[in-house]
Motif scaffolding. Structure first.
Motif, PDB file in Angstrom:
ATOM      1  N   GLU A  29       0.839  -1.201   0.000  1.00 50.27           N
ATOM      2  CA  GLU A  29       0.000   0.000   0.000  1.00 50.27           C
ATOM      3  C   GLU A  29       0.877   1.256   0.000  1.00 50.27           C
ATOM      4  OE1 GLU A  29      -2.861  -0.149   3.142  1.00 50.27           O
ATOM      5  OE2 GLU A  29      -4.097  -1.591   2.046  1.00 50.27           O
ATOM      6  N   PRO A  30       0.425   2.309  -0.663  1.00 50.82           N
ATOM      7  CA  PRO A  30       1.213   3.551  -0.707  1.00 50.82           C
ATOM      8  C   PRO A  30       1.141   4.321   0.612  1.00 50.82           C
ATOM      9  CG  PRO A  30      -0.868   3.849  -1.822  1.00 50.82           C
ATOM     10  CD  PRO A  30      -0.816   2.402  -1.428  1.00 50.82           C
ATOM     11  N   GLU A  31       2.070   5.230   0.819  1.00 48.40           N
ATOM     12  CA  GLU A  31       2.079   6.040   2.038  1.00 48.40           C
ATOM     13  C   GLU A  31       0.929   7.053   2.052  1.00 48.40           C
ATOM     14  OE1 GLU A  31       5.889   7.805   2.576  1.00 48.40           O
ATOM     15  OE2 GLU A  31       6.923   5.888   2.811  1.00 48.40           O
ATOM     16  N   THR A 301      -4.877   5.088  -4.996  1.00 51.09           N
ATOM     17  CA  THR A 301      -3.465   4.836  -5.313  1.00 51.09           C
ATOM     18  C   THR A 301      -3.107   5.529  -6.627  1.00 51.09           C
ATOM     19  OG1 THR A 301      -3.559   2.683  -4.207  1.00 51.09           O
ATOM     20  CG2 THR A 301      -1.740   3.044  -5.750  1.00 51.09           C
ATOM     21  N   SER A 302      -1.982   6.210  -6.619  1.00 53.63           N
ATOM     22  CA  SER A 302      -1.559   6.945  -7.814  1.00 53.63           C
ATOM     23  C   SER A 302      -1.019   5.987  -8.870  1.00 53.63           C
ATOM     24  CB  SER A 302      -0.487   7.970  -7.431  1.00 53.63           C
ATOM     25  OG  SER A 302      -0.153   8.755  -8.545  1.00 53.63           O
ATOM     26  N   TYR A 305       2.752   5.390  -9.047  1.00 54.70           N
ATOM     27  CA  TYR A 305       3.216   4.459  -8.010  1.00 54.70           C
ATOM     28  C   TYR A 305       3.045   3.011  -8.496  1.00 54.70           C
ATOM     29  CZ  TYR A 305       3.144   1.869  -3.574  1.00 54.70           C
ATOM     30  OH  TYR A 305       3.373   0.961  -2.572  1.00 54.70           O
ATOM     31  N   LYS A 309       5.975   0.143  -9.302  1.00 51.16           N
ATOM     32  CA  LYS A 309       6.022  -1.123  -8.557  1.00 51.16           C
ATOM     33  C   LYS A 309       5.978  -2.350  -9.466  1.00 51.16           C
ATOM     34  CE  LYS A 309       6.309   0.485  -4.407  1.00 51.16           C
ATOM     35  NZ  LYS A 309       7.582   0.295  -3.650  1.00 51.16           N
TER      36      LYS A 309
END
Length: 435
Positions: A29-31, A301-302, A305, A309
């Motif tokens: 998961e993103p920050e 979520t962008s 990103y 990944k």
């Protein structure tokens, strides 16, 4: 050009093999997640949290004001404010920022102790409060189709996924076939419908077999195979194929309500497991990236990103085009900073190809193959003249921007873009009290 398969539809090279047989990747998961404060064309929201607030996974963050749709937090963490950011609409829009604390601290945003006991009216209210939308890309609030629905004979579940590259619906159905049948059953009850039909492309033989086995315990749900053609997933084409009927504005006029397969699955999960829509599977595919995948990510979520990944862009491509959606109906976005919304099913990245348009040959193919039975070139010519009467009379507002007219055009004219502009012109005129 690929094999033609009939007037109003065409067989395309699906490119689905890029992701169809791969396992879905659950990404870290993103920050930060960015919750778009826009659904459809609506940007008017009541925001229920403030900067610095702590939110749980499942906290109600905001509510659309014109047509009620709640947005729930996909992660636990701290509200960092509102930021303007690129959106799948192609415009800069407000997004609510949540800093993820990675504790997955979850609350139950709604609770239906015995979903099977809910009446039709209670089910519609539940669909409304859960925030179920058309998850095949439309984002249309599902409950609206069921409020005051009368004389509904069938709920048609669109499991066709006809756009090239896209396999997100397929992967969800492959894993959640029980929930698909269960969700279909709930939707039928909400609409007082006596019959449910789940339409799947005939080429998905294993999926059809699996669904038929699961459907055996439902005597009112049928699994129907439909041709592998584009745009078979458009509800008007699908209804023509299965029911041999036409309607003027909405399928409910002829006793049919259409929902996407993932919509039915998420409804079942929300009712049975008391889960808001916080995550989803998205196809990220195309020759413009190194590793096409289906990814499971939180809402917000962008895209940059995600692409990082899964291995990044294809170094062999000098220039790329990033599309929110598939190659036929998707929208080209100026950068990869936009985010996944609850109704985002795909991102397609393709090498940029420059094509030289030639003058219209008047071949009539765009008219012949238009599934909406309108006249794309006439609309294009009217739009070039900014002639509102001409584009209105030619039926520009009936266009579904399926892209077939541009695809089929031997002169490589971007007819769809012109028809889209005409459609916007008509919509703006109507808002202003004109046509």
């Amino acid at each position: 050009m690929s094999l033609l398969s009939g007037i109003g539809k065409i067989r395309l090279n699906g490119k689905k093999e890029l992701t169809k047989s791969k396992q879905v990747l659950s990404l870290p998961e993103p920050e930060i997640v960015y919750i778009p404060l826009i659904i459809g064309a609506s940007t008017d929201f009541d925001v229920h949290v403030s900067e610095g607030d702590y939110v749980h996974k499942g906290t109600k963050l905001a509510t659309r004001k014109d047509i009620y749709v709640p947005l729930y937090s996909p992660v636990s963490g701290t509200v960092k404010g509102i930021e303007k950011r690129m959106h799948t609409s192609g415009k800069i829009q407000n997004h609510l920022l949540i800093e993820n604390d990675f504790k997955d601290d979850e609350i139950t945003p709604f609770s239906y102790d015995n979903p099977d006991s809910l009446s039709a009216e209670e089910l519609v209210e539940a669909i409304k409060e859960i925030g179920i939308l058309g998850l095949g890309g439309s984002g249309f609030p599902t409950y609206v189709k069921y409020q005051n629905a009368k004389n509904i004979e069938a709920v048609l579940i669109n499991a066709v996924e006809c756009e090239p590259y896209l396999t997100s619906d397929y992967k969800v159905m492959e894993k959640h076939s029980e929930e698909l049948l269960d969700g279909t059953h709930f939707l039928m009850k909400a609409g007082h419908a006596g019959k449910g039909i789940i339409a799947v492309k005939v080429t998905n033989k294993d999926l059809i077999l699996k669904l038929k086995e699961k459907a055996a315990k439902f005597n009112d749900i049928e699994i129907v195979g439909v041709p592998d053609a584009y745009p078979m997933g458009w509800e008007r084409v699908l209804i023509r194929e299965i029911f041999k009927k036409e309607y003027e504005r909405f399928p409910s006029e002829i006793g049919i309500i259409v929902n996407n397969a993932t919509t039915a699955i998420y409804l079942s999960e929300a009712l049975r497991q008391k889960k808001a829509i916080t995550h989803r599977i998205v196809t990220v595919s195309g020759e413009g990236i190194k590793n096409p995948e289906n990814v499971y990510v939180p809402i917000g979520t962008s895209v940059d990103y995600i692409i990082d990944k899964i291995g990044g862009y294809n170094d062999k491509c000098e220039e790329i085009v990033v599309l929110a959606g598939g190659p036929m109906m998707g929208k080209s976005i100026a950068n990869d900073q936009f985010v996944i919304s609850s109704y985002s099913n795909s991102v397609t990245i393709l090498p940029k190809k420059d094509t030289d348009e030639m003058p219209c040959l008047r071949c009539g193919l765009c008219v012949e193959y238009c599934p909406a039975k309108i006249q794309p070139v006439q609309i294009m010519n009217g739009e070039k003249m900014k002639d509102l009467d001409s584009v209105t009379n030619a039926g520009a507002d009936k266009c579904i921007t399926c892209g077939l007219c541009s695809f089929i055009c031997p002169s490589k004219i971007e007819v769809t873009d012109w028809v889209g502009k005409a459609k916007t012109r008509i919509a703006n005129a109507r808002k202003a009290g004109g046509k």
